[in-house]
Design a protein around this motif. Sequence first.
Motif, PDB file in Angstrom:
ATOM      1  N   PHE A  19     -11.379  51.833  46.863  1.00  0.00           N
ATOM      2  CA  PHE A  19     -11.967  50.760  46.070  1.00  0.00           C
ATOM      3  C   PHE A  19     -12.310  49.569  46.964  1.00  0.00           C
ATOM      4  O   PHE A  19     -13.363  48.945  46.817  1.00  0.00           O
ATOM      5  CB  PHE A  19     -10.998  50.349  44.957  1.00  0.00           C
ATOM      6  CG  PHE A  19     -11.621  49.481  43.912  1.00  0.00           C
ATOM      7  CD1 PHE A  19     -12.363  50.036  42.884  1.00  0.00           C
ATOM      8  CD2 PHE A  19     -11.464  48.106  43.948  1.00  0.00           C
ATOM      9  CE1 PHE A  19     -12.943  49.235  41.911  1.00  0.00           C
ATOM     10  CE2 PHE A  19     -12.030  47.292  42.991  1.00  0.00           C
ATOM     11  CZ  PHE A  19     -12.772  47.859  41.966  1.00  0.00           C
ATOM     12  N   TYR A  20     -11.420  49.269  47.890  1.00  0.00           N
ATOM     13  CA  TYR A  20     -11.652  48.214  48.886  1.00  0.00           C
ATOM     14  C   TYR A  20     -12.943  48.484  49.655  1.00  0.00           C
ATOM     15  O   TYR A  20     -13.789  47.602  49.826  1.00  0.00           O
ATOM     16  CB  TYR A  20     -10.443  48.166  49.818  1.00  0.00           C
ATOM     17  CG  TYR A  20     -10.604  47.382  51.096  1.00  0.00           C
ATOM     18  CD1 TYR A  20     -10.278  46.039  51.152  1.00  0.00           C
ATOM     19  CD2 TYR A  20     -11.055  47.999  52.268  1.00  0.00           C
ATOM     20  CE1 TYR A  20     -10.397  45.320  52.338  1.00  0.00           C
ATOM     21  CE2 TYR A  20     -11.175  47.294  53.447  1.00  0.00           C
ATOM     22  CZ  TYR A  20     -10.849  45.951  53.481  1.00  0.00           C
ATOM     23  OH  TYR A  20     -10.976  45.253  54.650  1.00  0.00           O
ATOM     24  N   HIS A  21     -13.109  49.731  50.108  1.00  0.00           N
ATOM     25  CA  HIS A  21     -14.304  50.077  50.882  1.00  0.00           C
ATOM     26  C   HIS A  21     -15.562  50.019  50.023  1.00  0.00           C
ATOM     27  O   HIS A  21     -16.623  49.608  50.515  1.00  0.00           O
ATOM     28  CB  HIS A  21     -14.153  51.453  51.528  1.00  0.00           C
ATOM     29  CG  HIS A  21     -13.136  51.469  52.626  1.00  0.00           C
ATOM     30  ND1 HIS A  21     -13.236  50.680  53.752  1.00  0.00           N
ATOM     31  CD2 HIS A  21     -11.978  52.151  52.754  1.00  0.00           C
ATOM     32  CE1 HIS A  21     -12.189  50.877  54.532  1.00  0.00           C
ATOM     33  NE2 HIS A  21     -11.409  51.765  53.945  1.00  0.00           N
ATOM     34  N   LEU A  22     -15.468  50.395  48.757  1.00  0.00           N
ATOM     35  CA  LEU A  22     -16.623  50.274  47.863  1.00  0.00           C
ATOM     36  C   LEU A  22     -17.102  48.826  47.820  1.00  0.00           C
ATOM     37  O   LEU A  22     -18.291  48.547  47.985  1.00  0.00           O
ATOM     38  CB  LEU A  22     -16.264  50.756  46.450  1.00  0.00           C
ATOM     39  CG  LEU A  22     -17.202  50.318  45.319  1.00  0.00           C
ATOM     40  CD1 LEU A  22     -18.619  50.802  45.540  1.00  0.00           C
ATOM     41  CD2 LEU A  22     -16.674  50.775  43.973  1.00  0.00           C
ATOM     42  N   ALA A  23     -16.177  47.889  47.603  1.00  0.00           N
ATOM     43  CA  ALA A  23     -16.557  46.478  47.502  1.00  0.00           C
ATOM     44  C   ALA A  23     -17.248  45.993  48.779  1.00  0.00           C
ATOM     45  O   ALA A  23     -18.332  45.407  48.734  1.00  0.00           O
ATOM     46  CB  ALA A  23     -15.328  45.623  47.194  1.00  0.00           C
ATOM     47  N   MET A  48      -4.019  47.541  43.049  1.00  0.00           N
ATOM     48  CA  MET A  48      -4.597  46.848  44.191  1.00  0.00           C
ATOM     49  C   MET A  48      -3.627  45.880  44.858  1.00  0.00           C
ATOM     50  O   MET A  48      -3.980  45.242  45.845  1.00  0.00           O
ATOM     51  CB  MET A  48      -5.868  46.105  43.753  1.00  0.00           C
ATOM     52  CG  MET A  48      -6.941  47.021  43.176  1.00  0.00           C
ATOM     53  SD  MET A  48      -7.441  48.367  44.277  1.00  0.00           S
ATOM     54  CE  MET A  48      -8.235  47.452  45.588  1.00  0.00           C
ATOM     55  N   ALA A  49      -2.404  45.755  44.348  1.00  0.00           N
ATOM     56  CA  ALA A  49      -1.392  44.935  45.012  1.00  0.00           C
ATOM     57  C   ALA A  49      -0.872  45.682  46.221  1.00  0.00           C
ATOM     58  O   ALA A  49      -0.835  46.908  46.245  1.00  0.00           O
ATOM     59  CB  ALA A  49      -0.249  44.629  44.058  1.00  0.00           C
ATOM     60  N   ARG A  58      -0.151  40.908  53.852  1.00  0.00           N
ATOM     61  CA  ARG A  58      -1.337  40.050  53.838  1.00  0.00           C
ATOM     62  C   ARG A  58      -2.405  40.576  52.879  1.00  0.00           C
ATOM     63  O   ARG A  58      -3.553  40.709  53.243  1.00  0.00           O
ATOM     64  CB  ARG A  58      -1.935  39.957  55.243  1.00  0.00           C
ATOM     65  CG  ARG A  58      -1.115  39.238  56.276  1.00  0.00           C
ATOM     66  CD  ARG A  58      -1.019  37.732  56.040  1.00  0.00           C
ATOM     67  NE  ARG A  58      -2.271  37.060  55.862  1.00  0.00           N
ATOM     68  CZ  ARG A  58      -2.997  36.528  56.832  1.00  0.00           C
ATOM     69  NH1 ARG A  58      -2.619  36.631  58.080  1.00  0.00           N
ATOM     70  NH2 ARG A  58      -4.107  35.893  56.558  1.00  0.00           N
ATOM     71  N   THR A  59      -2.047  40.894  51.672  1.00  0.00           N
ATOM     72  CA  THR A  59      -3.056  41.315  50.701  1.00  0.00           C
ATOM     73  C   THR A  59      -3.861  40.107  50.265  1.00  0.00           C
ATOM     74  O   THR A  59      -3.304  39.086  49.903  1.00  0.00           O
ATOM     75  CB  THR A  59      -2.398  41.960  49.469  1.00  0.00           C
ATOM     76  OG1 THR A  59      -1.694  43.098  49.910  1.00  0.00           O
ATOM     77  CG2 THR A  59      -3.442  42.383  48.457  1.00  0.00           C
ATOM     78  N   GLY A  60      -5.145  40.230  50.286  1.00  0.00           N
ATOM     79  CA  GLY A  60      -5.998  39.130  49.864  1.00  0.00           C
ATOM     80  C   GLY A  60      -6.989  39.567  48.817  1.00  0.00           C
ATOM     81  O   GLY A  60      -6.918  40.672  48.276  1.00  0.00           O
ATOM     82  N   ALA A  61      -7.897  38.684  48.528  1.00  0.00           N
ATOM     83  CA  ALA A  61      -8.922  38.946  47.527  1.00  0.00           C
ATOM     84  C   ALA A  61     -10.026  39.826  48.095  1.00  0.00           C
ATOM     85  O   ALA A  61     -10.217  39.923  49.305  1.00  0.00           O
ATOM     86  CB  ALA A  61      -9.509  37.625  47.055  1.00  0.00           C
ATOM     87  N   ASN A  79     -13.574  56.649  34.692  1.00  0.00           N
ATOM     88  CA  ASN A  79     -12.866  57.864  34.272  1.00  0.00           C
ATOM     89  C   ASN A  79     -11.586  57.565  33.490  1.00  0.00           C
ATOM     90  O   ASN A  79     -10.614  58.304  33.558  1.00  0.00           O
ATOM     91  CB  ASN A  79     -12.565  58.730  35.497  1.00  0.00           C
ATOM     92  CG  ASN A  79     -12.514  60.212  35.170  1.00  0.00           C
ATOM     93  OD1 ASN A  79     -12.812  60.631  34.063  1.00  0.00           O
ATOM     94  ND2 ASN A  79     -12.133  61.008  36.152  1.00  0.00           N
ATOM     95  N   GLY A  80     -11.584  56.430  32.775  1.00  0.00           N
ATOM     96  CA  GLY A  80     -10.439  56.062  31.940  1.00  0.00           C
ATOM     97  C   GLY A  80      -9.255  55.485  32.686  1.00  0.00           C
ATOM     98  O   GLY A  80      -8.206  55.230  32.084  1.00  0.00           O
ATOM     99  N   ALA A  81      -9.382  55.238  33.980  1.00  0.00           N
ATOM    100  CA  ALA A  81      -8.259  54.739  34.786  1.00  0.00           C
ATOM    101  C   ALA A  81      -8.036  53.243  34.569  1.00  0.00           C
ATOM    102  O   ALA A  81      -8.905  52.517  34.074  1.00  0.00           O
ATOM    103  CB  ALA A  81      -8.512  55.010  36.265  1.00  0.00           C
ATOM    104  N   VAL A  82      -6.854  52.784  34.984  1.00  0.00           N
ATOM    105  CA  VAL A  82      -6.512  51.362  34.980  1.00  0.00           C
ATOM    106  C   VAL A  82      -6.598  50.853  36.418  1.00  0.00           C
ATOM    107  O   VAL A  82      -5.992  51.426  37.323  1.00  0.00           O
ATOM    108  CB  VAL A  82      -5.083  51.137  34.433  1.00  0.00           C
ATOM    109  CG1 VAL A  82      -4.700  49.663  34.532  1.00  0.00           C
ATOM    110  CG2 VAL A  82      -4.967  51.631  33.006  1.00  0.00           C
ATOM    111  N   ILE A  83      -7.353  49.787  36.613  1.00  0.00           N
ATOM    112  CA  ILE A  83      -7.406  49.096  37.902  1.00  0.00           C
ATOM    113  C   ILE A  83      -6.594  47.826  37.704  1.00  0.00           C
ATOM    114  O   ILE A  83      -6.940  46.987  36.872  1.00  0.00           O
ATOM    115  CB  ILE A  83      -8.852  48.787  38.314  1.00  0.00           C
ATOM    116  CG1 ILE A  83      -9.668  50.080  38.399  1.00  0.00           C
ATOM    117  CG2 ILE A  83      -8.886  48.030  39.637  1.00  0.00           C
ATOM    118  CD1 ILE A  83     -11.158  49.866  38.485  1.00  0.00           C
ATOM    119  N   LYS A  84      -5.478  47.711  38.440  1.00  0.00           N
ATOM    120  CA  LYS A  84      -4.581  46.589  38.163  1.00  0.00           C
ATOM    121  C   LYS A  84      -4.291  45.763  39.401  1.00  0.00           C
ATOM    122  O   LYS A  84      -4.485  46.211  40.522  1.00  0.00           O
ATOM    123  CB  LYS A  84      -3.280  47.089  37.531  1.00  0.00           C
ATOM    124  CG  LYS A  84      -2.457  47.989  38.411  1.00  0.00           C
ATOM    125  CD  LYS A  84      -1.266  48.592  37.669  1.00  0.00           C
ATOM    126  CE  LYS A  84      -0.140  47.627  37.540  1.00  0.00           C
ATOM    127  NZ  LYS A  84       1.088  48.262  37.000  1.00  0.00           N
TER     128      LYS A  84
END
Length: 194
Positions: A19-23, A48-49, A58-61, A79-84
Amino acid sequence: DSGTGSAEDPYIIATPQHFYHLAWLQDIGVFTANTHFKIRDDVKVLDMAGDLTGIVGRTGALPPIGTSSQPFLGTFDGNGAVIKNLWISSDPEDWYEKPANHERCEVGTDIGMFGKIGNGANVSNFFVENIEVTTAYTSTPANDVNLGIVAGYVDGNISEIGVKNAKLTLETEADASIKSDYSLIGYKTSNVIW
């Protein structure tokens, strides 16, 4: 995880790193049109934490997926998933985990999980839990901002999205200048039924 990005064989997202790479790849211009993404069938939660690129503690935005100059033009099927536990920010100071060429990413004025969803794009079928969207007026003109939790600007199709525990963080001196009419979508064109 796999796939070629076509409608028949979308890129499969199975981890927070994907997901990080998609952004980032979207925002620096790698995906310019009709690229398709889908969260893998067995993935129920993308948390995403934590560490995305191996920098411990060092997790950031992330920047919004799709910017004013590089809109998202493909398909994203959650696909019905939760992105949290997702933090989206227009402020480069918040991007602790960023690629070497992050300077090429100019977020622009459309801020949300998806910044700008272009004409013909389709974003659907997921839940977002514990999301914060932050905009910094030092890098974004306040009177031009389209700010929304799910999307800043929508000219495509958006459906079947649930949101729980969302937060918008604004610069206090300019928060009255936001153009947005809604909190989930900042601005929609007449092509969008909402």
